[in-house]
Design a protein around this motif. Structure first.
Motif, PDB file in Angstrom:
ATOM      1  N   HIS A   6       0.820  -1.223   0.000  1.00 45.07           N
ATOM      2  CA  HIS A   6       0.000   0.000   0.000  1.00 45.07           C
ATOM      3  C   HIS A   6       0.855   1.275   0.000  1.00 45.07           C
ATOM      4  O   HIS A   6       2.079   1.214  -0.153  1.00 45.07           O
TER       5      HIS A   6
ATOM      6  N   GLU B 133      -2.066   0.811   8.003  1.00 45.10           N
ATOM      7  CA  GLU B 133      -1.359  -0.409   7.599  1.00 45.10           C
ATOM      8  C   GLU B 133      -0.137  -0.060   6.761  1.00 45.10           C
ATOM      9  O   GLU B 133       0.938  -0.645   6.936  1.00 45.10           O
TER      10      GLU B 133
ATOM     11  N   HIS C  17       2.219  -7.041   4.413  1.00 41.21           N
ATOM     12  CA  HIS C  17       0.857  -6.525   4.624  1.00 41.21           C
ATOM     13  C   HIS C  17       0.380  -6.849   6.037  1.00 41.21           C
ATOM     14  O   HIS C  17       0.925  -7.736   6.700  1.00 41.21           O
ATOM     15  N   CYS C  18      -0.663  -6.126   6.466  1.00 43.77           N
ATOM     16  CA  CYS C  18      -1.413  -6.496   7.666  1.00 43.77           C
ATOM     17  C   CYS C  18      -2.800  -6.903   7.201  1.00 43.77           C
ATOM     18  O   CYS C  18      -3.347  -6.311   6.278  1.00 43.77           O
TER      19      CYS C  18
HETATM   20 ZN   LIG Z   1      -2.653  -4.965   2.836  1.00 48.89          ZN
END
Ligand SMILES: [Zn+2]
Length: 284
Positions: free
Chosen positions: A87, A122, A176-177
């Motif tokens: 992101h 995130e 990622h989260c």
């Molecule tokens: Zn993500």
């Protein structure tokens, strides 16, 4: 003389008695003092419990011990790891194909999830872990290329994959989260393509192995719940790849406990330790 001796003896006995008395007094006095101290401590604890601030008081008393970061083997041999902190601060909803030649499209890149209790982005957490991972991978003898080192970029998922492809990365780590509507959902998972992926089946075996090595080691390092390797052919972030890739979902930012942990520097270090041990296992 005899009387005098008796008196002296008597005086000596009195002195002895006095000394014994004084010794006893001090011993008893000390004991009483210690008991008094103990009572005070106990009273404090009870008061703290009644006030519900035991933890805060405890933290003040306890010395802050920085947990040492695990020593890792220097086995990188200049092999190249590309890291994508998933992101960016602001998403870009313009569509792009989900893989080379695909008709189906997805947003180029989204802004990611937000921590349910911390409110942290995130994209920011992914970047923090990515920067830590870079530093420690280099100490282990790896070369590292970062897809991004800033929150304020505009790079689609396919563009990110191209960086790994063009540099012929030995492994491509996408951080990622995770997020879920159910607050209690927790744990770590990694994502890899299937053996029948229509865009990148040639990297499926390697990517599944990389995903398994990384997942096993992160779960061991953090003690988090192991949700397994997810096989997906629906991710632009994977389908555009021509080098071994894993998407690491480091925990659920929608789970209050994991959300706090994901922003904790010590916990991030454990995640990084796990990822590097996993890469070491995959590459060697
Ligand atoms: Zn993500």
């Amino acid at each position: 003389m005899i009387d005098d001796i008796i008196v002296r003896k008597a005086g000596g006995n009195v002195k002895k008695l006095l000394i014994v008395f004084l010794i006893l007094f001090f011993i008893t006095g000390c004991k009483q003092e210690k008991q008094f101290e103990t009572v005070i401590i106990k009273t404090k604890v009870i008061k703290q419990q009644q006030n519900g601030i035991v933890e805060k008081q405890g933290e003040k008393v306890k010395p802050i011990i920085q947990e040492p970061v695990d020593e890792l083997q220097v086995v990188g041999n200049n092999r190249l790891i590309v890291i994508d902190a998933g992101h960016q601060r602001y998403g870009n909803n313009a569509p792009e194909p989900i893989g080379p030649g695909a008709i189906e499209t997805k947003a180029k890149v989204t802004s990611g999830a937000t921590g349910v209790v911390t409110g942290n982005l995130e994209s920011q957490i992914n970047l923090e872990v990515a920067l830590k991972l870079k530093g420690r991978l280099e100490k282990c003898g790896y070369q590292v290329i970062m897809v991004r080192t800033s929150q304020d970029v505009d790079m689609s998922n396919s563009e990110r994959a191209k960086i790994a492809n063009e540099n012929k990365a030995d492994a491509f780590i996408r951080l990622h989260c995770n997020s879920d509507d159910v607050f209690s959902t927790r744990g770590i998972l990694t994502i890899a393509p299937s053996n029948t992926n229509r865009f990148c089946s040639q990297i499926s075996d390697a990517s599944q192995l990389l995903s398994k090595c990384v997942l096993d080691n992160i779960c061991q390092a953090t003690g988090a719940k192991d949700r397994g390797v997810m096989i997906s052919d629906n991710m632009s972030g994977i389908n555009w790849c021509q080098v071994p890739v894993t998407i690491v979902e480091m925990g659920f930012i929608s789970n209050p406990e994991e959300d706090r942990l994901l922003s904790d520097g010590g916990y991030q270090d454990k995640i990084v330790t796990g990822i590097i041990k996993g890469i070491n296992e995959f590459i060697n």
